[in-house]
Design a protein around this motif. Structure first.
Motif, PDB file in Angstrom:
ATOM      1  N   TRP A 263     -16.934   1.927  23.524  1.00  0.00           N
ATOM      2  CA  TRP A 263     -18.382   1.988  23.593  1.00  0.00           C
ATOM      3  C   TRP A 263     -18.975   0.931  24.516  1.00  0.00           C
ATOM      4  N   ASN A 264     -18.123   0.124  25.162  1.00  0.00           N
ATOM      5  CA  ASN A 264     -18.591  -0.881  26.103  1.00  0.00           C
ATOM      6  C   ASN A 264     -19.580  -1.839  25.447  1.00  0.00           C
ATOM      7  N   LEU A 265     -19.186  -2.362  24.303  1.00  0.00           N
ATOM      8  CA  LEU A 265     -20.045  -3.280  23.569  1.00  0.00           C
ATOM      9  C   LEU A 265     -20.040  -4.647  24.231  1.00  0.00           C
ATOM     10  N   SER A 266     -20.850  -5.522  23.732  1.00  0.00           N
ATOM     11  CA  SER A 266     -21.020  -6.840  24.336  1.00  0.00           C
ATOM     12  C   SER A 266     -19.715  -7.634  24.310  1.00  0.00           C
ATOM     13  N   PRO A 267     -19.360  -8.284  25.415  1.00  0.00           N
ATOM     14  CA  PRO A 267     -18.126  -9.067  25.458  1.00  0.00           C
ATOM     15  C   PRO A 267     -18.293 -10.489  24.935  1.00  0.00           C
ATOM     16  N   VAL A 268     -19.430 -10.828  24.363  1.00  0.00           N
ATOM     17  CA  VAL A 268     -19.677 -12.186  23.883  1.00  0.00           C
ATOM     18  C   VAL A 268     -18.651 -12.509  22.802  1.00  0.00           C
TER      19      VAL A 268
ATOM     20  N   ARG B 180     -15.424 -12.621  23.262  1.00  0.00           N
ATOM     21  CA  ARG B 180     -14.109 -12.104  23.649  1.00  0.00           C
ATOM     22  C   ARG B 180     -13.702 -12.557  25.042  1.00  0.00           C
TER      23      ARG B 180
END
Length: 81
Positions: free
Chosen positions: A64-69, A71
């Motif tokens: 879903w291309n969620l936030s990479p914060v 990671r």
């Protein structure tokens, strides 16, 4: 075009349409298929739709291309010489 539309609308008999609708609304009629089963079919369809979309959204592995914060770690700055 405007006079043609105005003429057509003036010829409509709104009062007779309203009287016809009032007459029909006072008549008792037997329940048909939609009266008997309409709400059940609507609820079943909504339940099926929600269930299928929940399955699709959670189980088939879509990224879903969620936030990479949290990671992604920042790289070190390169110093200019």
């Amino acid at each position: 075009m405007f006079p043609l539309v105005k003429n057509a609308l003036s010829r409509l008999q709104v009062r007779s349409i309203q009287q016809t609708m009032a007459r029909q609304s006072h008549q008792k009629r037997t329940p048909d298929f939609h009266d008997k089963y309409g709400n059940a079919i609507l609820a079943g369809g909504a339940t099926f739709c929600i269930t299928m979309w929940t399955y699709v959204a959670t189980q088939i592995g879509i990224e879903w291309n969620l936030s990479p914060v949290g990671r992604v770690t920042p790289k070190e700055w390169k110093t200019q010489q």
